[in-house]
Design a protein around this motif. Sequence first.
Motif, PDB file in Angstrom:
ATOM      1  N   UNK A  45       0.795  -1.234   0.000  1.00 50.44           N
ATOM      2  CA  UNK A  45       0.000   0.000   0.000  1.00 50.44           C
ATOM      3  C   UNK A  45       0.827   1.283   0.000  1.00 50.44           C
ATOM      4  N   UNK A  46       1.777   1.393   0.897  1.00 51.53           N
ATOM      5  CA  UNK A  46       2.517   2.648   1.028  1.00 51.53           C
ATOM      6  C   UNK A  46       3.632   2.809   0.005  1.00 51.53           C
ATOM      7  N   UNK A  47       4.312   1.723  -0.317  1.00 47.51           N
ATOM      8  CA  UNK A  47       5.484   1.837  -1.183  1.00 47.51           C
ATOM      9  C   UNK A  47       5.198   1.600  -2.664  1.00 47.51           C
ATOM     10  N   UNK A  48       4.217   0.753  -2.967  1.00 50.97           N
ATOM     11  CA  UNK A  48       3.912   0.423  -4.358  1.00 50.97           C
ATOM     12  C   UNK A  48       2.390   0.325  -4.540  1.00 50.97           C
ATOM     13  N   UNK A  49       1.708   1.460  -4.512  1.00 49.39           N
ATOM     14  CA  UNK A  49       0.244   1.423  -4.545  1.00 49.39           C
ATOM     15  C   UNK A  49      -0.342   0.745  -5.787  1.00 49.39           C
ATOM     16  N   UNK A  50       0.334   0.837  -6.921  1.00 49.29           N
ATOM     17  CA  UNK A  50      -0.194   0.174  -8.116  1.00 49.29           C
ATOM     18  C   UNK A  50      -0.203  -1.343  -7.962  1.00 49.29           C
ATOM     19  N   UNK A  51       0.803  -1.871  -7.300  1.00 48.49           N
ATOM     20  CA  UNK A  51       0.818  -3.317  -7.026  1.00 48.49           C
ATOM     21  C   UNK A  51      -0.240  -3.675  -5.990  1.00 48.49           C
ATOM     22  N   UNK A  52      -0.439  -2.811  -5.011  1.00 51.68           N
ATOM     23  CA  UNK A  52      -1.484  -3.049  -4.017  1.00 51.68           C
ATOM     24  C   UNK A  52      -2.844  -3.130  -4.702  1.00 51.68           C
ATOM     25  N   UNK A  65     -12.543  -0.836   0.869  1.00 51.27           N
ATOM     26  CA  UNK A  65     -12.173   0.477   1.403  1.00 51.27           C
ATOM     27  C   UNK A  65     -10.740   0.834   0.995  1.00 51.27           C
ATOM     28  N   UNK A  66      -9.828  -0.102   1.189  1.00 49.97           N
ATOM     29  CA  UNK A  66      -8.431   0.157   0.822  1.00 49.97           C
ATOM     30  C   UNK A  66      -8.312   0.458  -0.671  1.00 49.97           C
ATOM     31  N   UNK A  67      -8.977  -0.336  -1.476  1.00 48.36           N
ATOM     32  CA  UNK A  67      -8.930  -0.155  -2.925  1.00 48.36           C
ATOM     33  C   UNK A  67      -9.537   1.186  -3.325  1.00 48.36           C
ATOM     34  N   UNK A  68     -10.658   1.521  -2.727  1.00 47.91           N
ATOM     35  CA  UNK A  68     -11.282   2.804  -3.029  1.00 47.91           C
ATOM     36  C   UNK A  68     -10.366   3.972  -2.725  1.00 47.91           C
ATOM     37  N   UNK A  69      -9.723   3.944  -1.562  1.00 53.64           N
ATOM     38  CA  UNK A  69      -8.837   5.051  -1.200  1.00 53.64           C
ATOM     39  C   UNK A  69      -7.550   5.065  -2.032  1.00 53.64           C
ATOM     40  N   UNK A  70      -7.086   3.916  -2.478  1.00 53.21           N
ATOM     41  CA  UNK A  70      -5.940   3.890  -3.393  1.00 53.21           C
ATOM     42  C   UNK A  70      -6.312   4.544  -4.721  1.00 53.21           C
ATOM     43  N   UNK A  71      -7.521   4.266  -5.201  1.00 47.03           N
ATOM     44  CA  UNK A  71      -7.983   4.922  -6.432  1.00 47.03           C
ATOM     45  C   UNK A  71      -8.174   6.422  -6.219  1.00 47.03           C
ATOM     46  N   UNK A  72      -8.650   6.815  -5.052  1.00 42.09           N
ATOM     47  CA  UNK A  72      -8.807   8.242  -4.756  1.00 42.09           C
ATOM     48  C   UNK A  72      -7.449   8.948  -4.828  1.00 42.09           C
ATOM     49  N   UNK A  73      -6.424   8.318  -4.287  1.00 43.89           N
ATOM     50  CA  UNK A  73      -5.082   8.902  -4.334  1.00 43.89           C
ATOM     51  C   UNK A  73      -4.615   9.073  -5.782  1.00 43.89           C
ATOM     52  N   UNK A  74      -4.959   8.114  -6.624  1.00 45.90           N
ATOM     53  CA  UNK A  74      -4.620   8.238  -8.052  1.00 45.90           C
ATOM     54  C   UNK A  74      -5.442   9.350  -8.702  1.00 45.90           C
ATOM     55  N   UNK A  75      -6.702   9.453  -8.321  1.00 45.76           N
ATOM     56  CA  UNK A  75      -7.578  10.480  -8.898  1.00 45.76           C
ATOM     57  C   UNK A  75      -7.092  11.879  -8.529  1.00 45.76           C
ATOM     58  N   UNK A 109      -9.122  11.296 -14.716  1.00 46.97           N
ATOM     59  CA  UNK A 109      -9.741  11.515 -13.411  1.00 46.97           C
ATOM     60  C   UNK A 109     -11.073  10.781 -13.343  1.00 46.97           C
ATOM     61  N   UNK A 110     -11.907  10.961 -14.363  1.00 47.97           N
ATOM     62  CA  UNK A 110     -13.223  10.331 -14.381  1.00 47.97           C
ATOM     63  C   UNK A 110     -13.099   8.810 -14.339  1.00 47.97           C
ATOM     64  N   UNK A 111     -12.183   8.242 -15.104  1.00 48.24           N
ATOM     65  CA  UNK A 111     -12.015   6.784 -15.139  1.00 48.24           C
ATOM     66  C   UNK A 111     -11.598   6.240 -13.776  1.00 48.24           C
ATOM     67  N   UNK A 112     -10.698   6.936 -13.113  1.00 47.48           N
ATOM     68  CA  UNK A 112     -10.221   6.470 -11.810  1.00 47.48           C
ATOM     69  C   UNK A 112     -11.306   6.636 -10.750  1.00 47.48           C
ATOM     70  N   UNK A 113     -12.039   7.729 -10.796  1.00 47.18           N
ATOM     71  CA  UNK A 113     -13.132   7.948  -9.843  1.00 47.18           C
ATOM     72  C   UNK A 113     -14.208   6.876 -10.024  1.00 47.18           C
ATOM     73  N   UNK A 114     -14.478   6.511 -11.268  1.00 49.36           N
ATOM     74  CA  UNK A 114     -15.482   5.470 -11.520  1.00 49.36           C
ATOM     75  C   UNK A 114     -15.028   4.106 -11.012  1.00 49.36           C
ATOM     76  N   UNK A 115     -13.727   3.914 -10.851  1.00 47.28           N
ATOM     77  CA  UNK A 115     -13.228   2.689 -10.217  1.00 47.28           C
ATOM     78  C   UNK A 115     -13.302   2.808  -8.694  1.00 47.28           C
ATOM     79  N   UNK A 116     -13.084   4.003  -8.182  1.00 46.48           N
ATOM     80  CA  UNK A 116     -13.097   4.219  -6.734  1.00 46.48           C
ATOM     81  C   UNK A 116     -14.502   4.101  -6.153  1.00 46.48           C
ATOM     82  N   UNK A 128     -18.875  11.703   2.670  1.00 43.27           N
ATOM     83  CA  UNK A 128     -18.614  13.027   2.104  1.00 43.27           C
ATOM     84  C   UNK A 128     -17.769  12.913   0.828  1.00 43.27           C
ATOM     85  N   UNK A 129     -16.799  12.022   0.849  1.00 48.11           N
ATOM     86  CA  UNK A 129     -15.948  11.822  -0.323  1.00 48.11           C
ATOM     87  C   UNK A 129     -16.759  11.286  -1.503  1.00 48.11           C
ATOM     88  N   UNK A 130     -17.603  10.303  -1.238  1.00 53.90           N
ATOM     89  CA  UNK A 130     -18.447   9.732  -2.295  1.00 53.90           C
ATOM     90  C   UNK A 130     -19.331  10.822  -2.907  1.00 53.90           C
TER      91      UNK A 130
END
Length: 180
Positions: A76-83, A102-112, A120-127, A145-147
């Motif tokens: 999660x912290x060092x290689x989020x794409x692998x996570x 939850x973890x996956x959603x927040x990883x996508x949020x960080x990418x967004x 942005x839209x594609x990543x948010x739609x995954x999150x 609130x984030x959603x």
Amino acid sequence: MPKKILLIIFLTCFCALAKAQTADAVYDQYLDYNLDRLHGDMAVALKLGESILPNAGKLPAKAQISFYNSMAKLYEDSQPDRAIIYYEMVTAAEPNYYVAHRALGYLYVAKADKATGDLYKAVVLKALPNLEKAQACDPSAETLALIKSMYTNLHDDAGLKSLTSRLAALSKNCLDILSE
């Protein structure tokens, strides 16, 4: 002729036993990996986990899911794409395990947060589906609130209006612990 048949039977049995030993060896490594994580030696656990990855398919199905989940957590912290890769595997195998969602959603949020426009839209739609599952199973004011913010940013009024009913439906099947 009987010697050939006996040889074939012997080789078949030997190959079957060799394969079982290989699966046992992978499972033994998996147990060592879990001990390293339990003792907090994450660097050693990560190295051992990476050596298990090519043979993870030899683990029992539920152990595979737990293994992929724990590897995702280590990444999660060092290689989020692998996570993301491993959390996707976990949510595909256990769609009601909201902790991985939850973890996956927040990883996508960080990418967004680093993306713009169509990316942005594609990543948010995954999150969103991941965050919604997490919110349905373990409500959080911050996640809600984030959603809502993401639906507003997407100008998706229909998605925002139907959020409450989707959360109610998603809340019916929630899993918070993986079992082996």
